[in-house]
Design a protein around this motif. Structure first.
Motif, PDB file in Angstrom:
ATOM      1  N   GLN A   1       0.830  -1.214   0.000  1.00 52.12           N
ATOM      2  CA  GLN A   1       0.000   0.000   0.000  1.00 52.12           C
ATOM      3  C   GLN A   1       0.863   1.262   0.000  1.00 52.12           C
ATOM      4  O   GLN A   1       0.559   2.244  -0.694  1.00 52.12           O
ATOM      5  N   ALA A   2       1.939   1.265   0.777  1.00 59.37           N
ATOM      6  CA  ALA A   2       2.819   2.437   0.830  1.00 59.37           C
ATOM      7  C   ALA A   2       3.456   2.703  -0.532  1.00 59.37           C
ATOM      8  O   ALA A   2       3.525   3.855  -0.987  1.00 59.37           O
ATOM      9  N   LEU A   3       3.908   1.641  -1.193  1.00 59.42           N
ATOM     10  CA  LEU A   3       4.527   1.810  -2.512  1.00 59.42           C
ATOM     11  C   LEU A   3       3.484   2.185  -3.566  1.00 59.42           C
ATOM     12  O   LEU A   3       3.796   2.909  -4.517  1.00 59.42           O
ATOM     13  N   ALA A   4       2.255   1.722  -3.391  1.00 61.41           N
ATOM     14  CA  ALA A   4       1.189   2.108  -4.317  1.00 61.41           C
ATOM     15  C   ALA A   4       0.927   3.607  -4.225  1.00 61.41           C
ATOM     16  O   ALA A   4       0.700   4.276  -5.246  1.00 61.41           O
ATOM     17  N   ASP A   5       0.947   4.165  -3.015  1.00 62.35           N
ATOM     18  CA  ASP A   5       0.803   5.611  -2.844  1.00 62.35           C
ATOM     19  C   ASP A   5       1.913   6.360  -3.575  1.00 62.35           C
ATOM     20  O   ASP A   5       1.668   7.334  -4.301  1.00 62.35           O
ATOM     21  N   LEU A   6       3.147   5.910  -3.370  1.00 68.44           N
ATOM     22  CA  LEU A   6       4.279   6.570  -4.019  1.00 68.44           C
ATOM     23  C   LEU A   6       4.197   6.459  -5.534  1.00 68.44           C
ATOM     24  O   LEU A   6       4.459   7.428  -6.259  1.00 68.44           O
ATOM     25  N   THR A   7       3.834   5.293  -6.018  1.00 69.89           N
ATOM     26  CA  THR A   7       3.720   5.086  -7.466  1.00 69.89           C
ATOM     27  C   THR A   7       2.680   6.018  -8.069  1.00 69.89           C
ATOM     28  O   THR A   7       2.895   6.615  -9.132  1.00 69.89           O
ATOM     29  N   CYS A   8       1.548   6.144  -7.395  1.00 71.45           N
ATOM     30  CA  CYS A   8       0.494   7.036  -7.877  1.00 71.45           C
ATOM     31  C   CYS A   8       0.991   8.476  -7.902  1.00 71.45           C
ATOM     32  O   CYS A   8       0.744   9.209  -8.866  1.00 71.45           O
ATOM     33  N   ALA A   9       1.715   8.879  -6.872  1.00 68.26           N
ATOM     34  CA  ALA A   9       2.255  10.239  -6.831  1.00 68.26           C
ATOM     35  C   ALA A   9       3.229  10.463  -7.981  1.00 68.26           C
ATOM     36  O   ALA A   9       3.176  11.492  -8.676  1.00 68.26           O
ATOM     37  N   ILE A  10       4.119   9.523  -8.200  1.00 69.20           N
ATOM     38  CA  ILE A  10       5.122   9.659  -9.258  1.00 69.20           C
ATOM     39  C   ILE A  10       4.463   9.754 -10.630  1.00 69.20           C
ATOM     40  O   ILE A  10       4.892  10.539 -11.495  1.00 69.20           O
ATOM     41  N   GLU A  11       3.402   8.965 -10.849  1.00 71.55           N
ATOM     42  CA  GLU A  11       2.715   8.972 -12.150  1.00 71.55           C
ATOM     43  C   GLU A  11       2.062  10.315 -12.452  1.00 71.55           C
ATOM     44  O   GLU A  11       1.821  10.639 -13.619  1.00 71.55           O
TER      45      GLU A  11
END
Length: 393
Positions: free
Chosen positions: A188-198
Protein backbone atom coordinates in the motif's frame (compact mmCIF):
# COMPACT_ATOMS: atom_id res chain seq x y z
CA UNK A 1 34.08 23.57 30.04
CA UNK A 2 33.15 22.17 26.64
CA UNK A 3 34.70 23.75 23.58
CA UNK A 4 31.17 24.42 22.37
CA UNK A 5 30.60 26.94 25.16
CA UNK A 6 32.07 30.40 24.81
CA UNK A 7 31.34 33.93 25.90
CA UNK A 8 29.35 36.28 23.72
CA UNK A 9 32.48 38.38 23.17
CA UNK A 10 33.87 35.70 20.82
CA UNK A 11 31.11 36.17 18.28
CA UNK A 12 32.03 38.24 15.26
CA UNK A 13 29.84 40.78 13.45
CA UNK A 14 28.48 39.48 10.17
CA UNK A 15 30.31 40.51 7.01
CA UNK A 16 27.23 39.55 5.02
CA UNK A 17 23.75 38.74 6.22
CA UNK A 18 22.13 35.48 5.04
CA UNK A 19 19.36 35.32 2.44
CA UNK A 20 15.94 36.55 3.56
CA UNK A 21 12.64 34.69 3.12
CA UNK A 22 9.09 35.43 4.20
CA UNK A 23 6.68 32.97 5.79
CA UNK A 24 2.96 33.83 5.86
CA UNK A 25 0.63 31.74 8.03
CA UNK A 26 -3.06 31.31 7.21
CA UNK A 27 -4.48 29.59 10.33
CA UNK A 28 -7.83 28.20 9.15
CA UNK A 29 -8.91 24.74 7.93
CA UNK A 30 -12.32 23.34 7.07
CA UNK A 31 -11.62 20.71 9.74
CA UNK A 32 -8.56 19.93 11.83
CA UNK A 33 -6.99 16.54 11.10
CA UNK A 34 -6.44 14.19 14.06
CA UNK A 35 -2.67 13.97 13.50
CA UNK A 36 -2.09 17.71 13.01
CA UNK A 37 -0.17 19.74 15.60
CA UNK A 38 0.19 22.83 13.41
CA UNK A 39 -1.51 26.07 14.40
CA UNK A 40 -4.79 25.51 12.58
CA UNK A 41 -8.35 26.39 13.57
CA UNK A 42 -11.76 25.48 12.19
CA UNK A 43 -12.94 27.99 9.61
CA UNK A 44 -15.50 30.47 10.97
CA UNK A 45 -18.84 30.93 9.23
CA UNK A 46 -17.40 33.92 7.43
CA UNK A 47 -13.69 33.90 6.65
CA UNK A 48 -12.21 37.32 7.58
CA UNK A 49 -10.04 37.58 4.48
CA UNK A 50 -9.78 41.36 4.23
CA UNK A 51 -9.22 41.92 7.94
CA UNK A 52 -6.58 39.20 8.05
CA UNK A 53 -4.69 40.60 5.05
CA UNK A 54 -4.76 44.00 6.75
CA UNK A 55 -3.26 42.41 9.87
CA UNK A 56 -0.58 40.59 7.87
CA UNK A 57 0.55 43.77 6.13
CA UNK A 58 0.55 45.71 9.38
CA UNK A 59 2.54 42.91 11.01
CA UNK A 60 5.07 42.96 8.18
CA UNK A 61 5.49 46.73 8.46
CA UNK A 62 6.35 46.42 12.15
CA UNK A 63 8.84 43.61 11.48
CA UNK A 64 10.68 45.69 8.90
CA UNK A 65 11.53 48.25 11.58
CA UNK A 66 13.80 45.65 13.22
CA UNK A 67 15.67 44.13 10.28
CA UNK A 68 18.17 44.99 7.59
CA UNK A 69 16.11 44.86 4.40
CA UNK A 70 17.35 42.54 1.68
CA UNK A 71 15.62 41.21 -1.44
CA UNK A 72 13.31 38.32 -0.64
CA UNK A 73 14.52 35.01 -2.07
CA UNK A 74 11.27 33.17 -1.36
CA UNK A 75 7.76 33.50 0.04
CA UNK A 76 5.92 30.55 1.55
CA UNK A 77 2.19 30.80 2.33
CA UNK A 78 1.38 27.97 4.71
CA UNK A 79 -1.28 26.91 7.16
CA UNK A 80 -3.87 25.79 7.89
CA UNK A 81 -5.28 25.75 4.40
CA UNK A 82 -4.19 28.90 2.54
CA UNK A 83 -6.13 27.86 -0.56
CA UNK A 84 -9.33 28.74 1.32
CA UNK A 85 -8.44 32.37 0.54
CA UNK A 86 -9.47 33.97 -2.74
CA UNK A 87 -7.09 35.12 -5.45
CA UNK A 88 -8.28 38.67 -4.71
CA UNK A 89 -7.02 38.40 -1.13
CA UNK A 90 -3.64 37.08 -2.25
CA UNK A 91 -3.36 39.77 -4.91
CA UNK A 92 -3.65 42.43 -2.23
CA UNK A 93 -1.26 40.59 0.08
CA UNK A 94 1.46 40.11 -2.55
CA UNK A 95 1.13 43.69 -3.78
CA UNK A 96 1.46 44.92 -0.20
CA UNK A 97 4.57 42.80 0.36
CA UNK A 98 6.17 44.03 -2.84
CA UNK A 99 5.46 47.64 -1.84
CA UNK A 100 7.77 47.36 1.16
CA UNK A 101 10.26 44.61 0.26
CA UNK A 102 12.30 44.07 -2.92
CA UNK A 103 12.10 40.65 -4.55
CA UNK A 104 14.82 38.67 -6.25
CA UNK A 105 14.15 38.20 -9.95
CA UNK A 106 13.71 34.44 -9.63
CA UNK A 107 11.74 34.51 -6.38
CA UNK A 108 10.00 31.27 -5.42
CA UNK A 109 6.43 31.81 -4.15
CA UNK A 110 4.82 28.68 -2.68
CA UNK A 111 1.19 28.19 -1.69
CA UNK A 112 0.01 25.22 0.35
CA UNK A 113 -3.28 23.72 -0.83
CA UNK A 114 -5.55 20.81 0.01
CA UNK A 115 -7.22 18.81 -2.77
CA UNK A 116 -10.71 19.62 -1.50
CA UNK A 117 -10.14 23.36 -2.01
CA UNK A 118 -9.22 23.20 -5.69
CA UNK A 119 -11.11 25.24 -8.23
CA UNK A 120 -9.60 25.61 -11.67
CA UNK A 121 -10.51 29.29 -12.04
CA UNK A 122 -9.09 30.13 -8.61
CA UNK A 123 -5.83 28.31 -9.26
CA UNK A 124 -5.36 29.86 -12.67
CA UNK A 125 -5.76 33.24 -10.96
CA UNK A 126 -3.19 32.27 -8.31
CA UNK A 127 -0.72 31.46 -11.06
CA UNK A 128 -1.35 34.79 -12.78
CA UNK A 129 -0.49 36.57 -9.52
CA UNK A 130 3.03 35.15 -9.66
CA UNK A 131 2.53 32.25 -7.27
CA UNK A 132 4.78 29.73 -9.02
CA UNK A 133 4.89 26.70 -6.73
CA UNK A 134 2.10 24.61 -5.19
CA UNK A 135 2.48 22.21 -2.28
CA UNK A 136 -0.54 19.89 -2.29
CA UNK A 137 -1.44 17.99 0.89
CA UNK A 138 -2.41 14.63 -0.58
CA UNK A 139 -1.12 12.40 2.28
CA UNK A 140 -2.40 9.19 0.63
CA UNK A 141 -4.16 7.88 -2.47
CA UNK A 142 -5.91 5.17 -0.47
CA UNK A 143 -9.48 6.12 0.46
CA UNK A 144 -9.47 4.02 3.63
CA UNK A 145 -6.30 5.65 4.88
CA UNK A 146 -7.57 9.12 3.98
CA UNK A 147 -10.65 8.49 6.09
CA UNK A 148 -8.51 7.32 9.01
CA UNK A 149 -6.42 10.49 8.69
CA UNK A 150 -9.54 12.65 8.81
CA UNK A 151 -8.99 14.02 5.33
CA UNK A 152 -11.96 15.50 3.49
CA UNK A 153 -10.86 14.49 -0.02
CA UNK A 154 -10.69 11.08 -1.67
CA UNK A 155 -8.06 9.60 -3.95
CA UNK A 156 -9.82 10.63 -7.15
CA UNK A 157 -10.11 14.24 -5.95
CA UNK A 158 -6.40 14.26 -5.14
CA UNK A 159 -5.55 13.17 -8.67
CA UNK A 160 -7.95 15.74 -10.12
CA UNK A 161 -6.36 18.45 -7.98
CA UNK A 162 -2.95 17.85 -9.52
CA UNK A 163 -4.45 17.89 -13.02
CA UNK A 164 -6.24 21.17 -12.27
CA UNK A 165 -3.00 22.71 -10.99
CA UNK A 166 -1.14 21.62 -14.11
CA UNK A 167 -3.86 23.00 -16.40
CA UNK A 168 -3.69 26.26 -14.45
CA UNK A 169 -0.05 26.60 -15.48
CA UNK A 170 1.82 25.29 -12.45
CA UNK A 171 4.99 23.46 -13.46
CA UNK A 172 6.55 23.40 -9.98
CA UNK A 173 4.43 21.13 -7.77
CA UNK A 174 5.17 19.34 -4.52
CA UNK A 175 3.04 16.48 -3.25
CA UNK A 176 2.91 15.86 0.51
CA UNK A 177 2.66 12.15 1.23
CA UNK A 178 2.74 10.16 4.50
CA UNK A 179 3.77 6.60 5.19
CA UNK A 180 3.55 4.38 8.24
CA UNK A 181 -0.21 4.92 8.33
CA UNK A 182 -2.58 2.86 10.51
CA UNK A 183 -2.82 -0.62 9.00
CA UNK A 184 -0.59 0.28 6.03
CA UNK A 185 1.61 -2.45 4.57
CA UNK A 186 4.53 -2.22 2.17
CA UNK A 187 2.41 -2.80 -0.93
CA UNK A 188 0.00 0.00 0.00
CA UNK A 189 2.82 2.44 0.83
CA UNK A 190 4.53 1.81 -2.51
CA UNK A 191 1.19 2.11 -4.32
CA UNK A 192 0.80 5.61 -2.84
CA UNK A 193 4.28 6.57 -4.02
CA UNK A 194 3.72 5.09 -7.47
CA UNK A 195 0.49 7.04 -7.88
CA UNK A 196 2.25 10.24 -6.83
CA UNK A 197 5.12 9.66 -9.26
CA UNK A 198 2.72 8.97 -12.15
CA UNK A 199 1.21 12.44 -11.63
CA UNK A 200 4.64 13.87 -12.57
CA UNK A 201 5.33 16.34 -9.76
CA UNK A 202 8.91 17.56 -9.53
CA UNK A 203 9.04 17.37 -5.72
CA UNK A 204 7.67 14.86 -3.21
CA UNK A 205 7.70 15.34 0.55
CA UNK A 206 7.48 11.76 1.88
CA UNK A 207 7.53 11.38 5.63
CA UNK A 208 6.45 8.98 8.34
CA UNK A 209 3.32 9.67 10.34
CA UNK A 210 4.31 10.56 13.91
CA UNK A 211 1.98 10.93 16.87
CA UNK A 212 2.36 14.43 18.29
CA UNK A 213 1.18 15.84 21.64
CA UNK A 214 -1.99 17.93 21.69
CA UNK A 215 -3.57 16.01 18.82
CA UNK A 216 -6.53 13.64 18.67
CA UNK A 217 -4.17 10.78 17.77
CA UNK A 218 -2.11 11.51 20.90
CA UNK A 219 -5.17 10.97 23.09
CA UNK A 220 -6.64 8.18 20.95
CA UNK A 221 -3.59 6.59 19.32
CA UNK A 222 -4.16 4.41 16.25
CA UNK A 223 -2.31 1.15 15.76
CA UNK A 224 0.70 1.87 13.54
CA UNK A 225 2.91 -0.60 11.65
CA UNK A 226 5.69 -2.38 13.56
CA UNK A 227 9.23 -1.01 13.34
CA UNK A 228 10.36 -3.76 10.94
CA UNK A 229 7.53 -2.87 8.55
CA UNK A 230 8.36 0.83 8.81
CA UNK A 231 11.99 0.08 7.95
CA UNK A 232 10.99 -2.02 4.92
CA UNK A 233 8.69 0.78 3.72
CA UNK A 234 11.42 3.40 4.15
CA UNK A 235 14.04 1.37 2.28
CA UNK A 236 11.77 0.32 -0.59
CA UNK A 237 10.27 3.80 -0.96
CA UNK A 238 13.64 5.49 -1.15
CA UNK A 239 14.78 3.00 -3.77
CA UNK A 240 11.65 3.60 -5.85
CA UNK A 241 12.02 7.37 -5.69
CA UNK A 242 15.70 7.18 -6.68
CA UNK A 243 14.85 4.85 -9.57
CA UNK A 244 12.33 7.43 -10.82
CA UNK A 245 14.85 10.29 -10.73
CA UNK A 246 13.94 11.87 -7.40
CA UNK A 247 17.03 12.88 -5.44
CA UNK A 248 16.76 12.78 -1.65
CA UNK A 249 18.29 16.08 -0.54
CA UNK A 250 16.80 16.23 2.97
CA UNK A 251 15.39 13.77 5.50
CA UNK A 252 11.92 13.72 3.91
CA UNK A 253 12.37 15.78 0.72
CA UNK A 254 12.88 14.30 -2.75
CA UNK A 255 13.22 16.40 -5.87
CA UNK A 256 13.96 16.16 -9.55
CA UNK A 257 17.29 17.86 -10.44
CA UNK A 258 17.30 21.60 -9.64
CA UNK A 259 13.78 21.47 -8.18
CA UNK A 260 14.61 21.61 -4.48
CA UNK A 261 12.36 23.81 -2.36
CA UNK A 262 14.34 27.03 -2.12
CA UNK A 263 12.36 28.32 0.87
CA UNK A 264 13.03 25.18 2.89
CA UNK A 265 16.68 25.14 1.85
CA UNK A 266 17.00 28.60 3.38
CA UNK A 267 15.66 27.23 6.69
CA UNK A 268 18.03 24.26 6.65
CA UNK A 269 21.02 26.45 5.73
CA UNK A 270 20.25 28.75 8.68
CA UNK A 271 19.10 31.65 6.56
CA UNK A 272 16.86 34.45 7.82
CA UNK A 273 13.09 34.54 7.55
CA UNK A 274 10.36 36.92 8.57
CA UNK A 275 7.27 35.24 10.01
CA UNK A 276 3.87 36.93 9.84
CA UNK A 277 0.46 35.54 10.69
CA UNK A 278 -1.06 33.80 13.72
CA UNK A 279 1.45 31.30 15.10
CA UNK A 280 4.24 32.23 12.65
CA UNK A 281 7.89 32.05 13.69
CA UNK A 282 10.80 34.16 12.47
CA UNK A 283 14.60 34.20 12.69
CA UNK A 284 16.55 37.38 11.97
CA UNK A 285 20.28 38.17 12.05
CA UNK A 286 21.70 41.63 12.76
CA UNK A 287 24.97 43.03 11.44
CA UNK A 288 26.38 43.22 14.98
CA UNK A 289 26.15 39.42 15.27
CA UNK A 290 22.88 39.07 17.17
CA UNK A 291 20.43 36.37 16.06
CA UNK A 292 16.83 36.68 17.21
CA UNK A 293 14.05 34.10 17.11
CA UNK A 294 10.47 35.24 17.66
CA UNK A 295 6.95 33.88 17.47
CA UNK A 296 3.48 35.28 17.00
CA UNK A 297 0.31 34.77 19.02
CA UNK A 298 -1.45 31.56 17.97
CA UNK A 299 -5.09 32.61 18.29
CA UNK A 300 -6.49 34.19 15.09
CA UNK A 301 -8.84 36.52 16.98
CA UNK A 302 -5.99 37.83 19.13
CA UNK A 303 -3.88 38.34 16.03
CA UNK A 304 -6.71 40.23 14.33
CA UNK A 305 -6.96 42.43 17.44
CA UNK A 306 -3.35 43.60 17.12
CA UNK A 307 -1.83 41.14 19.59
CA UNK A 308 1.08 40.07 17.43
CA UNK A 309 4.46 39.07 18.90
CA UNK A 310 3.99 36.54 21.67
CA UNK A 311 7.68 36.13 22.50
CA UNK A 312 11.26 36.42 21.35
CA UNK A 313 14.67 35.02 22.24
CA UNK A 314 18.20 36.13 21.45
CA UNK A 315 20.28 33.03 20.73
CA UNK A 316 23.42 32.86 22.82
CA UNK A 317 26.72 31.29 21.81
CA UNK A 318 26.11 28.02 23.64
CA UNK A 319 22.83 27.50 21.74
CA UNK A 320 24.00 28.42 18.25
CA UNK A 321 26.02 25.30 17.29
CA UNK A 322 23.10 22.98 18.07
CA UNK A 323 20.58 25.33 16.41
CA UNK A 324 22.71 25.47 13.27
CA UNK A 325 23.41 21.74 13.07
CA UNK A 326 19.81 20.75 13.87
CA UNK A 327 18.97 22.30 10.50
CA UNK A 328 22.11 21.70 8.42
CA UNK A 329 22.49 18.00 9.21
CA UNK A 330 19.00 17.29 7.85
CA UNK A 331 20.46 17.91 4.39
CA UNK A 332 21.78 14.78 2.69
CA UNK A 333 24.94 16.58 1.55
CA UNK A 334 25.21 18.73 4.65
CA UNK A 335 26.69 22.20 4.20
CA UNK A 336 30.16 23.67 3.55
CA UNK A 337 31.87 23.90 6.94
CA UNK A 338 32.61 27.61 6.40
CA UNK A 339 28.86 28.25 6.43
CA UNK A 340 28.88 27.70 10.20
CA UNK A 341 30.96 30.83 10.77
CA UNK A 342 29.15 32.79 8.06
CA UNK A 343 25.74 32.13 9.61
CA UNK A 344 26.59 32.13 13.35
CA UNK A 345 29.59 34.46 13.66
CA UNK A 346 31.38 31.77 15.69
CA UNK A 347 34.74 30.13 14.87
CA UNK A 348 34.56 26.63 13.46
CA UNK A 349 36.96 25.26 16.09
CA UNK A 350 34.14 25.49 18.65
CA UNK A 351 32.71 22.38 16.99
CA UNK A 352 35.91 20.33 16.99
CA UNK A 353 35.45 18.27 20.15
CA UNK A 354 31.90 17.16 19.31
CA UNK A 355 32.66 16.88 15.59
CA UNK A 356 35.54 14.48 16.28
CA UNK A 357 33.38 12.47 18.67
CA UNK A 358 30.66 12.15 16.03
CA UNK A 359 33.24 11.09 13.42
CA UNK A 360 34.67 8.44 15.76
CA UNK A 361 31.18 6.94 16.05
CA UNK A 362 30.77 6.90 12.27
CA UNK A 363 27.98 9.50 12.37
CA UNK A 364 29.68 12.37 10.52
CA UNK A 365 31.91 12.52 7.47
CA UNK A 366 35.64 12.96 8.06
CA UNK A 367 35.77 15.86 5.64
CA UNK A 368 36.98 19.16 7.11
CA UNK A 369 35.29 21.09 4.30
CA UNK A 370 31.78 19.77 4.94
CA UNK A 371 29.52 19.39 7.92
CA UNK A 372 27.52 16.35 6.88
CA UNK A 373 26.10 13.19 8.39
CA UNK A 374 27.16 9.78 7.16
CA UNK A 375 24.51 7.36 5.95
CA UNK A 376 24.43 5.92 9.46
CA UNK A 377 24.30 9.40 10.98
CA UNK A 378 21.28 10.25 8.84
CA UNK A 379 19.51 7.13 10.11
CA UNK A 380 20.28 8.05 13.71
CA UNK A 381 20.06 11.81 13.40
CA UNK A 382 18.71 12.32 16.92
CA UNK A 383 21.69 10.43 18.37
CA UNK A 384 24.05 12.54 16.27
CA UNK A 385 22.47 15.79 17.39
CA UNK A 386 22.54 14.63 21.02
CA UNK A 387 26.34 14.73 20.89
CA UNK A 388 26.25 18.44 20.13
CA UNK A 389 23.40 19.12 22.55
CA UNK A 390 25.21 17.39 25.40
CA UNK A 391 28.41 19.27 24.65
CA UNK A 392 26.63 22.62 24.69
CA UNK A 393 25.20 22.13 28.20
Amino acid sequence: MSQLISTDSTRLPFADLPPLSLYVHIPWCVRKCPYCDFNSHTTPTRLPENAYVDSLLSDLQLELEHIVVRPLSSIFIGGGTPSLFSATAFARLLAGIQDVLPWQDAIEITLEANPGTFEQAKFAAYRQLGINRLSIGVQSFNDQHLTQLGRLHNANEAQQAVAIAQRAGFTNINLDLMHGLPGQDLTQALADLTCAIELQPNHISWYQLTIEPNTVFWNQPPVLPEDDSLWDIQQAGQALLAEQGFIQYEVSAYAKPNKQAQHNLNYWQFGDYIGIGAGAHGKISSLDGRILRYWKTRQPNDYLNNQRRAGEQLLNNSELPFEFLMNALRLSQGVPSQLFTQRTGLPLNLLLESWEQAQSKGLMLSNPRRLAATEQGALFLNDLLQIFLTSSN
